[in-house]
Design an enzyme around this catalytic site. Sequence first.
Site, PDB file in Angstrom:
ATOM      1  N   GLU A 144       7.147   1.937  -2.377  1.00  0.00           N
ATOM      2  CA  GLU A 144       6.631   0.592  -2.591  1.00  0.00           C
ATOM      3  C   GLU A 144       6.087   0.488  -4.014  1.00  0.00           C
ATOM      4  OE1 GLU A 144       3.225  -2.604  -1.268  1.00  0.00           O
ATOM      5  OE2 GLU A 144       3.711  -0.977   0.121  1.00  0.00           O
ATOM      6  N   ASP A 180       3.212   4.506  -1.956  1.00  0.00           N
ATOM      7  CA  ASP A 180       2.906   3.492  -2.960  1.00  0.00           C
ATOM      8  C   ASP A 180       2.919   4.105  -4.349  1.00  0.00           C
ATOM      9  OD1 ASP A 180       1.907   1.370  -0.928  1.00  0.00           O
ATOM     10  OD2 ASP A 180       0.740   3.157  -0.435  1.00  0.00           O
ATOM     11  N   GLU A 226       7.220   6.447   3.591  1.00  0.00           N
ATOM     12  CA  GLU A 226       6.864   5.307   2.758  1.00  0.00           C
ATOM     13  C   GLU A 226       5.644   5.693   1.947  1.00  0.00           C
ATOM     14  OE1 GLU A 226       4.385   1.769   1.763  1.00  0.00           O
ATOM     15  OE2 GLU A 226       3.920   3.524   2.987  1.00  0.00           O
ATOM     16  N   HIS A 262       4.268   6.429   7.388  1.00  0.00           N
ATOM     17  CA  HIS A 262       3.488   5.605   6.463  1.00  0.00           C
ATOM     18  C   HIS A 262       2.596   6.458   5.554  1.00  0.00           C
ATOM     19  CE1 HIS A 262       0.316   2.226   5.903  1.00  0.00           C
ATOM     20  NE2 HIS A 262       1.353   1.968   5.127  1.00  0.00           N
ATOM     21  N   HIS A 319      -2.369   3.694  -3.336  1.00  0.00           N
ATOM     22  CA  HIS A 319      -2.232   2.369  -2.738  1.00  0.00           C
ATOM     23  C   HIS A 319      -3.112   1.331  -3.416  1.00  0.00           C
ATOM     24  CE1 HIS A 319      -3.315  -0.867   0.091  1.00  0.00           C
ATOM     25  NE2 HIS A 319      -2.041  -0.800   0.449  1.00  0.00           N
TER      26      HIS A 319
END
Length: 255
Positions: free
Chosen positions: A122, A49, A47, A20, A62
């Site tokens: 993302e 952002d 993962e 993450h 994020h």
Amino acid sequence: MNSPNDAPSATWPYPRWIAHRGAGKLAPENTLAAFRLGASHGFRMFECDVKLSADGEPFLLHDADLDRTTSGHGPAGDQPWDELSRLDAGSWHSAAYAGEPLLRLQALARWLQANGLLVNLEIKPSPGLDEVTGRVVAQAVRRLWTGQTPMPLLSSFNPSALRSAREAAPEVPRALLLETLRTGWVDEALSLGSVAVVAHHAQWTAEGIALAHQAGLKALTYTVNEVACADELWAAGLDGLITDRVDLMGPRSPA
């Protein structure tokens, strides 16, 4: 720990274990330092952002605002990349990471490809920029990963961003992010051309995962930081798990 083999299957090219925001909370999130730390724990997929600067540069962050994780203030999307690139994105975490910069998607692509690593991007639009962010990020992925297999997996909570990404670069795989498995979630994912659904871990049951599989979708989850929870989800048939605890669980966990 009931840790599955991390090797991709014939029908799914991504590892099961996903770190993450690079390395969860062990390094400043969404920075190259975090990705390096995650890789040192054996993770082969991450993962993170992605949003846009005021002048359209895709970069990693994020929050909508800069205040929590950088030395800047206010909406991140209001500043050009030249200003954003000067910010300190590491000191908030610890003195050891003071001076760590924000990361352009272009720089992340170079590092991942040089090390044979994969990513789930993302799409995290600033307010009011859903469609343009989906389009620009998808086009950037197409350009930066030309000839690479597999390409990044794009995901978003925002259907408009995913729809725009599909229109801009339909060959880049997409996943629908969900906080809850709301009514019609399978049809919604399929209507967006998704290959997977990424739902909060509390939402998944063996029945829900089976429903996703019956529709030809993979079932992934966020953000699992307890070994017992991970074990239950693997046993239920989960295909991919995002975790902060790269030091506790992952590809090197004992089977």
